[in-house]
Motif scaffolding. Structure first.
Motif, mmCIF file in Angstrom:
data_model
loop_
_atom_site.group_PDB
_atom_site.id
_atom_site.type_symbol
_atom_site.label_atom_id
_atom_site.label_comp_id
_atom_site.label_asym_id
_atom_site.label_seq_id
_atom_site.Cartn_x
_atom_site.Cartn_y
_atom_site.Cartn_z
ATOM 1 N N GLY A 216 43.218 40.213 36.996
ATOM 2 C CA GLY A 216 43.241 40.686 38.370
ATOM 3 C C GLY A 216 42.120 41.663 38.669
ATOM 4 O O GLY A 216 40.967 41.480 38.268
ATOM 5 N N ASP A 217 42.462 42.726 39.402
ATOM 6 C CA ASP A 217 41.475 43.727 39.814
ATOM 7 C C ASP A 217 40.831 44.412 38.611
ATOM 8 O O ASP A 217 39.651 44.783 38.659
ATOM 9 C CB ASP A 217 42.154 44.763 40.722
ATOM 10 C CG ASP A 217 41.181 45.816 41.224
ATOM 11 O OD1 ASP A 217 40.219 45.447 41.911
ATOM 12 O OD2 ASP A 217 41.389 47.014 40.917
ATOM 13 N N GLN A 219 40.040 43.039 35.839
ATOM 14 C CA GLN A 219 38.968 42.153 35.384
ATOM 15 C C GLN A 219 37.730 42.281 36.268
ATOM 16 O O GLN A 219 36.604 42.379 35.763
ATOM 17 C CB GLN A 219 39.460 40.706 35.395
ATOM 18 C CG GLN A 219 38.480 39.707 34.839
ATOM 19 C CD GLN A 219 39.030 38.293 34.909
ATOM 20 O OE1 GLN A 219 38.550 37.466 35.676
ATOM 21 N NE2 GLN A 219 40.056 38.003 34.113
ATOM 22 N N LYS A 220 37.944 42.323 37.571
ATOM 23 C CA LYS A 220 36.811 42.420 38.494
ATOM 24 C C LYS A 220 36.052 43.735 38.300
ATOM 25 O O LYS A 220 34.812 43.748 38.231
ATOM 26 C CB LYS A 220 37.297 42.298 39.936
ATOM 27 C CG LYS A 220 36.175 42.255 40.956
ATOM 28 C CD LYS A 220 36.701 41.992 42.356
ATOM 29 C CE LYS A 220 35.552 41.863 43.351
ATOM 30 N NZ LYS A 220 36.039 41.560 44.727
ATOM 31 N N ARG A 221 36.776 44.836 38.208
ATOM 32 C CA ARG A 221 36.139 46.141 38.034
ATOM 33 C C ARG A 221 35.433 46.261 36.692
ATOM 34 O O ARG A 221 34.482 47.034 36.537
ATOM 35 C CB ARG A 221 37.165 47.249 38.211
ATOM 36 C CG ARG A 221 37.630 47.411 39.657
ATOM 37 C CD ARG A 221 38.991 48.102 39.746
ATOM 38 N NE ARG A 221 39.033 49.322 38.960
ATOM 39 C CZ ARG A 221 40.140 49.802 38.399
ATOM 40 N NH1 ARG A 221 41.302 49.162 38.538
ATOM 41 N NH2 ARG A 221 40.102 50.930 37.716
ATOM 42 N N SER A 222 35.884 45.470 35.716
ATOM 43 C CA SER A 222 35.267 45.518 34.393
ATOM 44 C C SER A 222 33.823 45.037 34.425
ATOM 45 O O SER A 222 33.015 45.419 33.563
ATOM 46 C CB SER A 222 36.072 44.672 33.404
ATOM 47 O OG SER A 222 37.340 45.245 33.174
ATOM 48 N N PRO A 238 40.059 33.599 33.931
ATOM 49 C CA PRO A 238 38.796 34.230 34.331
ATOM 50 C C PRO A 238 38.512 33.933 35.807
ATOM 51 O O PRO A 238 38.161 32.820 36.169
ATOM 52 C CB PRO A 238 37.767 33.564 33.412
ATOM 53 C CG PRO A 238 38.357 32.232 33.065
ATOM 54 C CD PRO A 238 39.853 32.411 33.082
ATOM 55 N N LEU A 239 38.668 34.947 36.644
ATOM 56 C CA LEU A 239 38.681 34.728 38.090
ATOM 57 C C LEU A 239 37.333 34.980 38.765
ATOM 58 O O LEU A 239 37.132 34.541 39.893
ATOM 59 C CB LEU A 239 39.727 35.644 38.734
ATOM 60 C CG LEU A 239 41.182 35.402 38.347
ATOM 61 C CD1 LEU A 239 42.061 36.487 38.950
ATOM 62 C CD2 LEU A 239 41.640 34.023 38.794
ATOM 63 N N TYR A 240 36.430 35.676 38.121
ATOM 64 C CA TYR A 240 35.247 36.158 38.826
ATOM 65 C C TYR A 240 33.965 35.650 38.170
ATOM 66 O O TYR A 240 33.028 36.407 37.926
ATOM 67 C CB TYR A 240 35.272 37.690 38.874
ATOM 68 C CG TYR A 240 36.538 38.218 39.498
ATOM 69 C CD1 TYR A 240 36.721 38.192 40.874
ATOM 70 C CD2 TYR A 240 37.581 38.705 38.708
ATOM 71 C CE1 TYR A 240 37.889 38.648 41.461
ATOM 72 C CE2 TYR A 240 38.751 39.167 39.283
ATOM 73 C CZ TYR A 240 38.897 39.131 40.652
ATOM 74 O OH TYR A 240 40.062 39.582 41.216
#
Length: 308
Positions: A216-217, A219-222, A238-240
């Protein structure tokens, strides 16, 4: 034999203690008398019916993704193991699981149990240990002196990942809730961040590898903390990928596989005292429903199911 099975999808109440026949090993399988198993987050996804696309199952189904026990039977093509061997493994419970008194497992997916720990601790290792090992090294390519950020560092997989990354010689940063920060440091992390009160991207930069157990978020911020050419390896979706590609970051999801050589290496590290499985609770087989409820609330390390 006694086994925890589901006959329909739903909440923990669908878990039932059944009496079923002892399975018989195929020519390339062994029959293991189960001493212990352990609880994993994927259990819940399976009994709720939320994993059918990734792990399609037929009902009724015995659940349980970990086993430590003793070989009591073997198919005629099994050469590397003998009756009486103490072994551990990650069975694949879309066919049969280890919340039972016996389970059959392919012989090429098992390894001798670490000698320095009992079956209760050994049962906490296979799925979580394999996930940590493969995520960090086979997919993540973690090397000495690199910097790794581990999300969910106090849980089953995370507690192994911190110890393995430190053994490799990496600089280890772990995120966890405030009550678990000292625990994460005790596991070997160089830094521990409270994911609830601190935004890790404000404290961390130039990371070589992010091991994402949250998604989620998070992962994105990572993506913001990785150096160019870094890796973000996740156990969830893996969303992004487009965002990662723009930043020249490799984003990849994976599911751990039952490789005997990985279990053997982990057992060696346990016997050397480098890695210590973390067991938060031991719960009897007939109370597996309560174990799954407890696990859903989050805990340190693993909840073990005692069978013998």
């Amino acid at each position: 034999m006694k086994a925890i099975r589901i006959h329909e999808f739903g909440g923990p109440d669908v878990l039932e203690l059944d009496d079923i026949d002892i399975p018989q090993p195929a020519e390339d399988e062994v029959l293991i008398k189960v001493y212990a198993s352990s609880v994993n987050p994927v259990d819940q996804k399976i009994f709720e019916g939320k994993a059918q696309q990734k792990f399609p199952v037929s009902l009724p189904l015995t659940i349980g993704w970990d086993v430590s026990g003793v070989i009591e039977g073997a198919g005629n093509k099994v050469r590397n193991f003998s009756i009486g061997d103490e072994v551990y493994a990650r069975p694949f419970p879309t066919i049969n699981g280890a919340f039972a008194e016996y389970v059959v497992v392919k012989a090429d997916e098992i390894a001798l149990k670490p000698k320095s720990i009992d079956h209760l601790k050994a049962a906490a290792v296979p799925l979580a240990g394999l996930t940590a090992w493969q995520g960090l090294f086979k997919y993540g390519g973690l090397q000495r002196d690199q910097k790794v950020l581990i999300h969910g560092a106090s849980g089953g997989v995370g507690s192994f990942a911190v110890q393995l990354a430190k053994w490799k010689g990496a600089f280890v940063i772990g995120t966890a809730s405030a009550p678990n920060l000292d625990f994460v440091k005790q596991l070997g992390a160089d830094e521990a961040l409270d994911y609830k009160s601190e935004r890790f991207e404000e404290h961390v930069q130039d990371v070589d590898l992010v091991f994402d157990l949250i998604g989620g978020d998070t992962q994105k911020r990572s993506l913001e903390v990785l150096k160019e050419g870094g890796r973000l390896i996740t156990t969830v979706q893996p969303l992004y990928k487009d965002d990662a590609k723009e930043k020249n970051i490799r984003l990849e999801g994976f599911t751990a596989q039952s490789y005997a050589e990985d279990l053997e290496k982990i057992a060696e590290l346990i016997d050397k005292g480098v890695v210590d499985p973390v067991v938060s609770s031991i719960i009897n087989l007939e109370d597996a429903k309560q174990a799954e409820i407890l696990n859903a609330k989050g805990n340190r390390g693993k909840i073990v199911i005692k069978v013998v």
